[in-house]
Design a protein around this motif. Structure first.
Motif, PDB file in Angstrom:
ATOM      1  N   ARG A 189     -43.938  -6.991 -22.050  1.00 10.89           N
ATOM      2  CA  ARG A 189     -43.259  -6.768 -23.331  1.00 10.89           C
ATOM      3  C   ARG A 189     -43.421  -7.966 -24.274  1.00 10.89           C
ATOM      4  N   LEU A 190     -43.684  -9.137 -23.724  1.00 17.17           N
ATOM      5  CA  LEU A 190     -43.869 -10.316 -24.577  1.00 17.17           C
ATOM      6  C   LEU A 190     -45.113 -10.176 -25.452  1.00 17.17           C
ATOM      7  N   SER A 191     -46.054  -9.340 -25.042  1.00 17.09           N
ATOM      8  CA  SER A 191     -47.258  -9.139 -25.844  1.00 17.09           C
ATOM      9  C   SER A 191     -46.971  -8.385 -27.145  1.00 17.09           C
ATOM     10  N   GLU A 192     -45.781  -7.805 -27.256  1.00 15.57           N
ATOM     11  CA  GLU A 192     -45.400  -7.095 -28.478  1.00 15.57           C
ATOM     12  C   GLU A 192     -44.902  -8.049 -29.572  1.00 15.57           C
ATOM     13  N   PHE A 193     -44.655  -9.288 -29.239  1.00 13.98           N
ATOM     14  CA  PHE A 193     -44.099 -10.250 -30.201  1.00 13.98           C
ATOM     15  C   PHE A 193     -44.873 -10.339 -31.515  1.00 13.98           C
ATOM     16  N   PRO A 194     -46.204 -10.426 -31.489  1.00 20.05           N
ATOM     17  CA  PRO A 194     -46.915 -10.568 -32.765  1.00 20.05           C
ATOM     18  C   PRO A 194     -46.719  -9.387 -33.715  1.00 20.05           C
ATOM     19  N   PHE A 195     -46.327  -8.245 -33.186  1.00 21.40           N
ATOM     20  CA  PHE A 195     -46.214  -7.038 -33.999  1.00 21.40           C
ATOM     21  C   PHE A 195     -44.773  -6.696 -34.355  1.00 21.40           C
ATOM     22  N   GLU A 196     -43.808  -7.367 -33.747  1.00 16.79           N
ATOM     23  CA  GLU A 196     -42.393  -7.041 -33.926  1.00 16.79           C
ATOM     24  C   GLU A 196     -41.556  -8.297 -34.168  1.00 16.79           C
ATOM     25  N   PRO A 197     -41.493  -8.801 -35.411  1.00 18.58           N
ATOM     26  CA  PRO A 197     -40.711 -10.008 -35.666  1.00 18.58           C
ATOM     27  C   PRO A 197     -39.232  -9.857 -35.296  1.00 18.58           C
ATOM     28  N   GLY A 198     -38.695  -8.659 -35.467  1.00 18.86           N
ATOM     29  CA  GLY A 198     -37.297  -8.434 -35.088  1.00 18.86           C
ATOM     30  C   GLY A 198     -37.080  -8.560 -33.592  1.00 18.86           C
ATOM     31  N   LEU A 199     -38.078  -8.164 -32.837  1.00 17.71           N
ATOM     32  CA  LEU A 199     -38.010  -8.288 -31.385  1.00 17.71           C
ATOM     33  C   LEU A 199     -37.981  -9.754 -30.982  1.00 17.71           C
ATOM     34  N   VAL A 200     -38.774 -10.565 -31.637  1.00 21.12           N
ATOM     35  CA  VAL A 200     -38.798 -12.002 -31.355  1.00 21.12           C
ATOM     36  C   VAL A 200     -37.405 -12.594 -31.564  1.00 21.12           C
ATOM     37  N   ALA A 201     -36.782 -12.249 -32.678  1.00 21.45           N
ATOM     38  CA  ALA A 201     -35.449 -12.789 -32.985  1.00 21.45           C
ATOM     39  C   ALA A 201     -34.417 -12.325 -31.959  1.00 21.45           C
ATOM     40  N   ALA A 202     -34.467 -11.051 -31.591  1.00 23.90           N
ATOM     41  CA  ALA A 202     -33.505 -10.523 -30.621  1.00 23.90           C
ATOM     42  C   ALA A 202     -33.684 -11.171 -29.256  1.00 23.90           C
ATOM     43  N   VAL A 203     -34.926 -11.294 -28.810  1.00 24.98           N
ATOM     44  CA  VAL A 203     -35.197 -11.914 -27.503  1.00 24.98           C
ATOM     45  C   VAL A 203     -34.799 -13.391 -27.534  1.00 24.98           C
TER      46      VAL A 203
ATOM     47  N   PHE B   1     -27.124  -9.695 -12.771  1.00 24.38           N
ATOM     48  CA  PHE B   1     -27.330  -8.783 -13.894  1.00 24.38           C
ATOM     49  C   PHE B   1     -27.889  -7.446 -13.411  1.00 24.38           C
ATOM     50  N   THR B   2     -28.883  -7.485 -12.530  1.00 20.56           N
ATOM     51  CA  THR B   2     -29.473  -6.233 -12.051  1.00 20.56           C
ATOM     52  C   THR B   2     -28.514  -5.475 -11.129  1.00 20.56           C
ATOM     53  N   ASP B   3     -27.656  -6.190 -10.393  1.00 23.76           N
ATOM     54  CA  ASP B   3     -26.608  -5.514  -9.618  1.00 23.76           C
ATOM     55  C   ASP B   3     -25.679  -4.745 -10.551  1.00 23.76           C
TER      56      ASP B   3
ATOM     57  N   TRP C 268     -27.813   2.331 -14.860  1.00 23.86           N
ATOM     58  CA  TRP C 268     -28.657   2.120 -16.041  1.00 23.86           C
ATOM     59  C   TRP C 268     -30.060   2.604 -15.756  1.00 23.86           C
ATOM     60  N   THR C 269     -30.650   3.263 -16.721  1.00 19.45           N
ATOM     61  CA  THR C 269     -32.062   3.614 -16.660  1.00 19.45           C
ATOM     62  C   THR C 269     -32.724   3.040 -17.900  1.00 19.45           C
ATOM     63  N   GLU C 270     -33.930   2.571 -17.717  1.00 23.03           N
ATOM     64  CA  GLU C 270     -34.646   1.925 -18.811  1.00 23.03           C
ATOM     65  C   GLU C 270     -34.978   2.945 -19.898  1.00 23.03           C
ATOM     66  N   PRO C 271     -34.559   2.678 -21.120  1.00 22.27           N
ATOM     67  CA  PRO C 271     -34.839   3.607 -22.211  1.00 22.27           C
ATOM     68  C   PRO C 271     -36.228   3.364 -22.793  1.00 22.27           C
ATOM     69  N   VAL C 272     -36.653   4.279 -23.624  1.00 27.14           N
ATOM     70  CA  VAL C 272     -37.831   4.030 -24.448  1.00 27.14           C
ATOM     71  C   VAL C 272     -37.363   3.052 -25.517  1.00 27.14           C
ATOM     72  N   GLY C 273     -38.111   2.007 -25.752  1.00 27.10           N
ATOM     73  CA  GLY C 273     -37.686   1.002 -26.726  1.00 27.10           C
ATOM     74  C   GLY C 273     -36.834  -0.064 -26.070  1.00 27.10           C
TER      75      GLY C 273
ATOM     76  N   ASP D 103     -32.850  -1.806 -25.496  1.00 27.93           N
ATOM     77  CA  ASP D 103     -31.398  -1.822 -25.555  1.00 27.93           C
ATOM     78  C   ASP D 103     -30.967  -3.219 -25.099  1.00 27.93           C
ATOM     79  N   PHE D 104     -29.672  -3.431 -24.948  1.00 27.50           N
ATOM     80  CA  PHE D 104     -29.175  -4.741 -24.539  1.00 27.50           C
ATOM     81  C   PHE D 104     -29.860  -5.217 -23.257  1.00 27.50           C
ATOM     82  N   ALA D 105     -29.921  -4.346 -22.263  1.00 29.36           N
ATOM     83  CA  ALA D 105     -30.461  -4.748 -20.956  1.00 29.36           C
ATOM     84  C   ALA D 105     -31.948  -5.088 -21.036  1.00 29.36           C
ATOM     85  N   THR D 106     -32.737  -4.273 -21.727  1.00 22.15           N
ATOM     86  CA  THR D 106     -34.167  -4.580 -21.798  1.00 22.15           C
ATOM     87  C   THR D 106     -34.419  -5.845 -22.604  1.00 22.15           C
ATOM     88  N   LEU D 107     -33.614  -6.067 -23.634  1.00 20.86           N
ATOM     89  CA  LEU D 107     -33.750  -7.326 -24.381  1.00 20.86           C
ATOM     90  C   LEU D 107     -33.400  -8.513 -23.494  1.00 20.86           C
TER      91      LEU D 107
END
Length: 120
Positions: free
Chosen positions: A24-38, A83-85, A92-97, A99-103
Motif C-alpha cells: 500500500r505504500l506504493s500508492e503514496f505518489p498518487f494519493e497525497p491524502g493517504l500520505v497525510a493520513a498514514v 491491535f490485530t487481536d 473486522w474484515t478488510e474493506p476496499v479502500g 478505514d481506520f484499521a487499514t490506515l
C-alpha cells in the motif's frame, strides 16, 4: 497474514503484516491524502511506543519535548499483536479502500520501513 519466509525474524508478527500491507505504500505518489493520513497514524503509534522527554530550550522558545528514542521492533510487534487481536474480537474484515484499521496497519508498515525493523 502470511509471513514471508525470507524476511525478518521468524515468528515476528511484523513479517506477515509487512507482506500484506507494505504494498500500500506504493500508492503514496498518487494519493497525497493517504500520505497525510498514514503520517498521522504513524505519529500516533510512535507516540504510544516512544516516550517524550524534555528537550533543551532554545532562546526565545518555550518548553518542548522530543521522542526519547527510536521505535523498537519488539514494542511495535507487541502493539501489532494487541491491535490485530482487537480486530479479531470485533470481526473486522478488510474493506476496499481505507478505514481506520487499514490506515493504522499501513502506518505500522511505514514505521517498519523507516526504522528498518525487519533487517535486524
Amino acid at each position: 497474514m502470511d509471513a514471508l519466509p525470507h524476511s525478518g525474524p521468524p515468528g515476528c508478527p511484523l513479517v506477515g503484516l509487512a507482506a500484506t500491507y507494505m504494498p500500500r505504500l506504493s500508492e503514496f505518489p498518487f494519493e497525497p491524502g493517504l500520505v497525510a493520513a498514514v503520517d498521522q497514524h504513524a505519529a500516533a503509534v510512535r507516540d504510544a511506543l516512544v516516550p517524550l522527554v524534555p528537550a533543551p530550550r532554545r532562546p526565545g522558545q518555550g518548553p518542548r519535548e522530543e521522542p526519547a528514542g527510536m521505535v523498537r521492533r519488539e514494542d511495535l510487534a507487541d502493539y501489532v499483536l494487541g491491535f490485530t487481536d482487537w480486530l479479531s474480537e470485533i470481526d473486522w474484515t478488510e474493506p476496499v479502500g481505507y478505514d481506520f484499521a487499514t490506515l493504522r496497519l499501513t502506518a505500522v508498515c511505514w514505521l517498519i520501513r523507516e526504522h528498518d525493523l525487519l533487517a535486524r
